[in-house]
Structures are given as C-alpha cells and as structure tokens.
Design a protein around this motif. Structure first.
Motif, short mmCIF file in Angstrom:
data_model
loop_
_atom_site.label_atom_id
_atom_site.label_comp_id
_atom_site.label_asym_id
_atom_site.label_seq_id
_atom_site.Cartn_x
_atom_site.Cartn_y
_atom_site.Cartn_z
N ALA A 17 0.86 -1.33 0.01
CA ALA A 17 0.02 0.02 -0.14
C ALA A 17 0.76 1.32 -0.04
N LEU A 18 1.85 1.10 0.69
CA LEU A 18 2.84 2.40 0.81
C LEU A 18 3.56 2.67 -0.52
N VAL A 19 3.89 1.38 -1.29
CA VAL A 19 4.68 1.65 -2.59
C VAL A 19 3.94 2.01 -3.70
N LEU A 20 2.40 1.75 -3.64
CA LEU A 20 1.48 2.13 -4.76
C LEU A 20 1.70 3.39 -5.29
N GLY B 39 -9.81 3.84 0.24
CA GLY B 39 -9.97 2.32 0.42
C GLY B 39 -8.85 1.58 0.73
N ILE B 40 -7.71 1.58 0.08
CA ILE B 40 -6.82 0.53 0.09
C ILE B 40 -6.21 0.77 1.65
N ILE B 41 -6.04 1.86 1.93
CA ILE B 41 -5.21 2.16 3.23
C ILE B 41 -6.34 1.65 4.30
N THR B 42 -7.47 2.00 4.26
CA THR B 42 -8.72 1.76 5.25
C THR B 42 -8.64 0.22 5.27
N VAL B 43 -8.73 -0.69 4.16
CA VAL B 43 -8.64 -2.04 4.05
C VAL B 43 -7.54 -2.70 4.82
#
Lengths: 197, 69
Positions: A17-20, B39-43
């Motif tokens: 998620a941080l690399v995205l 959405g990604i960070i929350t998931v």
C-alpha cells in the motif's frame, strides 16, 4: 509460527500500500491537446500557473488553486473536435460532465472558471493535499485528455482532513488497545457461552 | 483454557486507524488523495486490526478458578 506468518503477511500488505503511490502517474500530461492555466486567489492576485504538457501541475509541484478564486485557461486541440462530451474527475471521482457542440469548428478555446462553483472539493483542498485531476474531451474528430495534480492554499493544520484523521486515528488506537487488553484466557465453558465481541 | 479474542473490536480499531492514517497522509501530502487510495489504506488497517485481535498475546484469565472441596 502461524501468528508470525500472519504478522508478516500484514506487514507485506502495508508495504504494498505504501509503494503503490510511488508508481502512480507523477507528472502533468496531455494527449491530443495542450492547456495552459493560471490560478488567482480570492483577492484576484495570481497564485500559480501550469502547462500540460509542460511545467507545473505535477505530483511534486501541484497546481495551487484557491476555491474562492478562479482559474483562467487557454487550450488547443490537435484536431477539430465536434459534438463532444467532457468529463472532469478529481480523486478518481467524476465531478463534472457536459457536452460541447463546437459548431464553429474551433481548435482553440480560452476562458475563466469561477472555482466557487466547484463545491465538490470544498473541505478537501487545504494544506498539502494533492488531488489528481483528469479532464477528457471525446467527440467527432478526436480525443483530448489532460491530467495533473492540484493542491489548495493554507497550511496543513488548516485542513479539516488532518484533524479528522487525528481524531479517527486516536479512536482507532484506543480500540486497538482495548482489543489487546481484552485478550484474556477464558475457561472453555465460558468461551462457548460468550462469543466474540 | 482458551483465549478469548475480539476480532470485531479489531475490525473497528483497524477501520478507524486506517481511515485516520489515510486522512493524515492525504492532509500532509505524503500520498495523493484518491478514493481508491483511501479504500486501500482503510482495508489494510482493517486487516491489521483483525490480525491484531488474533495475534495479541493472551493476558491473565478473566474467569477466576472455581474452588472445589
């Protein structure tokens, strides 16, 4: 061992998620057209300028706008586009759509957009927030797509997003602590009678 | 004896923590603000929260042992 593997899996997801964001588009771009924009503040003073393709409006140097001000634009398409529909998206969400007949068959356009009419970004564009914006014009004769990043005026501490985030994170941490402290050994009979909460 | 865990609490902990961290990252300009990224960070936060509930160390017993005579 099983817990360790689960923890490593969670860490992996966080890393992904941080690399995205780093792999996301990071420059203002234009295909089939060119656009130059100048923003002004609520007092009418020039604020920022950008061209696409060209300088400004990138993720590192987002185009600064004031929602109480306006944006003047000059643009041209590579071909005459008639009977077109346009779509403007911000943060991945469509915020404006419409149609352009272009019966005069012009390849250039200029004008000024009063940003006080764009209320969908209100409350979001403050501080260091960077929002990706894309505009698409599709019709008879061709397609024009422009994309870049915009940001607001003011400091990060003026953003309701920051304080909302701090409050939400604090609540989340308190709940996480409650989850940790509530994990206790229980008699099998008690666990069967109870259940997860 | 069995550990009494709280995945639902973990879910909400992750939900609020994930959304909060996302908003802070957006406000500071660390990551661009998009609905997908929110959405990604929350998931990810929810997964971490539920995972936390399952990997949290077990503390003392919540049921006092019953004395037998």
């Amino acid at each position: 061992m099983r817990h360790r593997r689960a923890a490593l899996g969670i860490l992996g997801m966080v890393a992904v998620a941080l690399v995205l964001p780093a792999s996301a588009a990071s420059a203002a771009d234009a295909n089939g057209c060119t656009v130059a924009v100048v923003s002004t503040g609520a007092d009418g003073a020039p604020l920022d300028k950008a061209t696409a393709p060209g300088t400004g409006g990138t993720q590192d140097d987002p185009f600064k706008i004031d929602l109480a001000g306006s944006v003047a634009y000059v643009g041209g398409t590579s071909a005459v586009i008639t009977d077109a529909t346009y779509t403007v998206t911000a943060a991945g969400v469509t915020i404006k759509t419409g149609t352009v007949a272009n019966s005069d068959k012009k390849k250039t356009a200029k004008g000024t957009v009063d940003l006080s009419t764009v209320q969908s970004l209100k409350g979001l564009l403050a501080g260091g927030v960077k929002i990706p914006v894309t505009g698409t014009l599709t019709g008879t004769g061709g397609t024009c797509t422009v994309s870049g990043f915009v940001t607001g005026v003011g400091s990060a501490t003026s953003s309701p997003l920051l304080w909302g985030g701090v409050g939400s994170a604090a609540l989340g941490l308190a709940l996480a602590l409650w989850t940790l402290l509530g994990t206790k050994a229980a008699a099998v009979t008690a666990a069967a009678a109870g259940g997860a909460s | 004896m069995k550990a009494r865990r709280h995945p639902v609490r973990g879910f909400f902990a992750g939900l609020f923590l994930g959304a909060g961290v996302a908003w802070i990252l957006f406000a500071l300009g660390v990551v661009p603000f998009t609905v997908a990224m929110l959405g990604i960070i929350t998931v990810v936060g929810i997964v971490v929260g539920i995972g936390l509930a399952y990997v949290a160390p077990v503390r003392g017993s919540e049921d006092a042992p019953v004395a037998t005579t």
